[in-house]
Scaffold this motif. Structure first.
Motif, short mmCIF file in Angstrom:
data_model
loop_
_atom_site.label_atom_id
_atom_site.label_comp_id
_atom_site.label_asym_id
_atom_site.label_seq_id
_atom_site.Cartn_x
_atom_site.Cartn_y
_atom_site.Cartn_z
N GLY A 31 0.66 -1.31 0.04
CA GLY A 31 0.06 0.05 -0.06
C GLY A 31 0.89 1.24 -0.06
O GLY A 31 0.22 2.22 0.09
N THR A 32 1.87 1.34 -0.24
CA THR A 32 3.03 2.59 0.03
C THR A 32 2.94 3.19 -1.36
O THR A 32 2.63 2.63 -2.50
N VAL A 33 3.31 4.28 -1.43
CA VAL A 33 3.09 5.32 -2.52
C VAL A 33 4.12 4.92 -3.84
O VAL A 33 5.33 4.34 -3.56
N LEU A 34 3.34 5.07 -4.71
CA LEU A 34 4.29 4.69 -6.07
C LEU A 34 3.99 6.06 -6.97
O LEU A 34 2.90 6.51 -7.01
N VAL A 35 5.07 6.41 -7.50
CA VAL A 35 4.77 7.60 -8.58
C VAL A 35 4.84 7.16 -9.96
O VAL A 35 5.70 6.55 -10.36
N LEU A 36 3.70 7.63 -10.65
CA LEU A 36 3.45 7.22 -11.95
C LEU A 36 4.03 8.15 -12.77
O LEU A 36 4.49 8.16 -13.96
N VAL A 37 4.41 9.52 -12.65
CA VAL A 37 4.69 10.81 -13.46
C VAL A 37 5.72 11.47 -12.43
O VAL A 37 5.42 11.68 -11.41
N GLU A 38 7.18 11.38 -12.77
CA GLU A 38 8.27 11.80 -11.98
C GLU A 38 8.25 13.40 -12.00
O GLU A 38 8.56 13.88 -10.96
N HIS A 39 7.88 13.66 -13.27
CA HIS A 39 8.37 15.39 -13.09
C HIS A 39 6.87 15.95 -13.53
O HIS A 39 6.20 15.69 -14.70
N VAL A 40 6.60 17.00 -12.79
CA VAL A 40 5.21 18.00 -12.79
C VAL A 40 5.30 19.49 -12.99
O VAL A 40 6.51 19.92 -12.58
N GLU A 41 4.55 19.89 -13.58
CA GLU A 41 4.49 21.50 -13.80
C GLU A 41 3.20 22.14 -14.01
O GLU A 41 2.16 21.21 -14.17
N GLY A 42 3.02 23.25 -14.08
CA GLY A 42 1.54 23.56 -14.16
C GLY A 42 0.56 23.47 -13.32
O GLY A 42 0.85 23.26 -12.01
N GLU A 43 -0.82 23.06 -13.87
CA GLU A 43 -1.97 22.64 -12.89
C GLU A 43 -1.56 21.24 -12.20
O GLU A 43 -2.02 20.95 -11.00
N ARG A 44 -0.67 20.43 -13.03
CA ARG A 44 -0.45 19.21 -12.23
C ARG A 44 0.62 19.32 -11.11
O ARG A 44 0.34 18.80 -10.01
N LEU A 45 1.27 20.48 -11.03
CA LEU A 45 2.11 20.78 -9.85
C LEU A 45 1.29 21.20 -8.62
O LEU A 45 1.67 20.61 -7.82
N ALA A 46 0.33 21.87 -8.74
CA ALA A 46 -0.45 22.41 -7.93
C ALA A 46 -1.19 21.26 -7.33
O ALA A 46 -1.33 21.11 -5.97
N ALA A 47 -1.50 20.15 -8.03
CA ALA A 47 -2.30 19.27 -7.24
C ALA A 47 -1.21 18.35 -6.60
O ALA A 47 -1.24 17.81 -5.31
N VAL A 48 -0.19 18.29 -6.80
CA VAL A 48 1.20 17.35 -6.47
C VAL A 48 1.41 18.38 -4.91
O VAL A 48 1.63 17.77 -4.01
N GLU A 49 1.48 19.52 -5.12
CA GLU A 49 1.60 20.34 -3.83
C GLU A 49 0.67 20.01 -2.91
O GLU A 49 1.16 20.19 -1.81
#
Length: 65
Positions: A31-49
């Motif tokens: 159940g631990t976290v897996l990263v599907l997209v390593e580099h983010v920017e724009g609107e995606r960055l806001a969601a990751v923040e």
């Protein structure tokens, strides 16, 4: 920005997946976290923040590329 995770700290709460399922998933094994997209920017960055802020174990962070 690059998404960084610490699976040793992850408690598997799934808040990251609920916040942005396009970037995060959970391991079928523990159940631990897996990263599907390593580099983010724009609107995606806001969601990751938001996912970084919501993580109860502080297992997610962002680093400059």
């Amino acid at each position: 920005m690059r998404v960084v995770t610490d699976t040793a700290r992850c408690v598997g709460s799934g808040q990251c997946v609920l916040t942005d399922p396009a970037v995060f998933d959970q391991s079928d094994e523990d159940g631990t976290v897996l990263v599907l997209v390593e580099h983010v920017e724009g609107e995606r960055l806001a969601a990751v923040e938001e996912a970084v802020e919501m993580c109860p174990s502080q297992a997610i962070s962002l680093a400059d590329d």
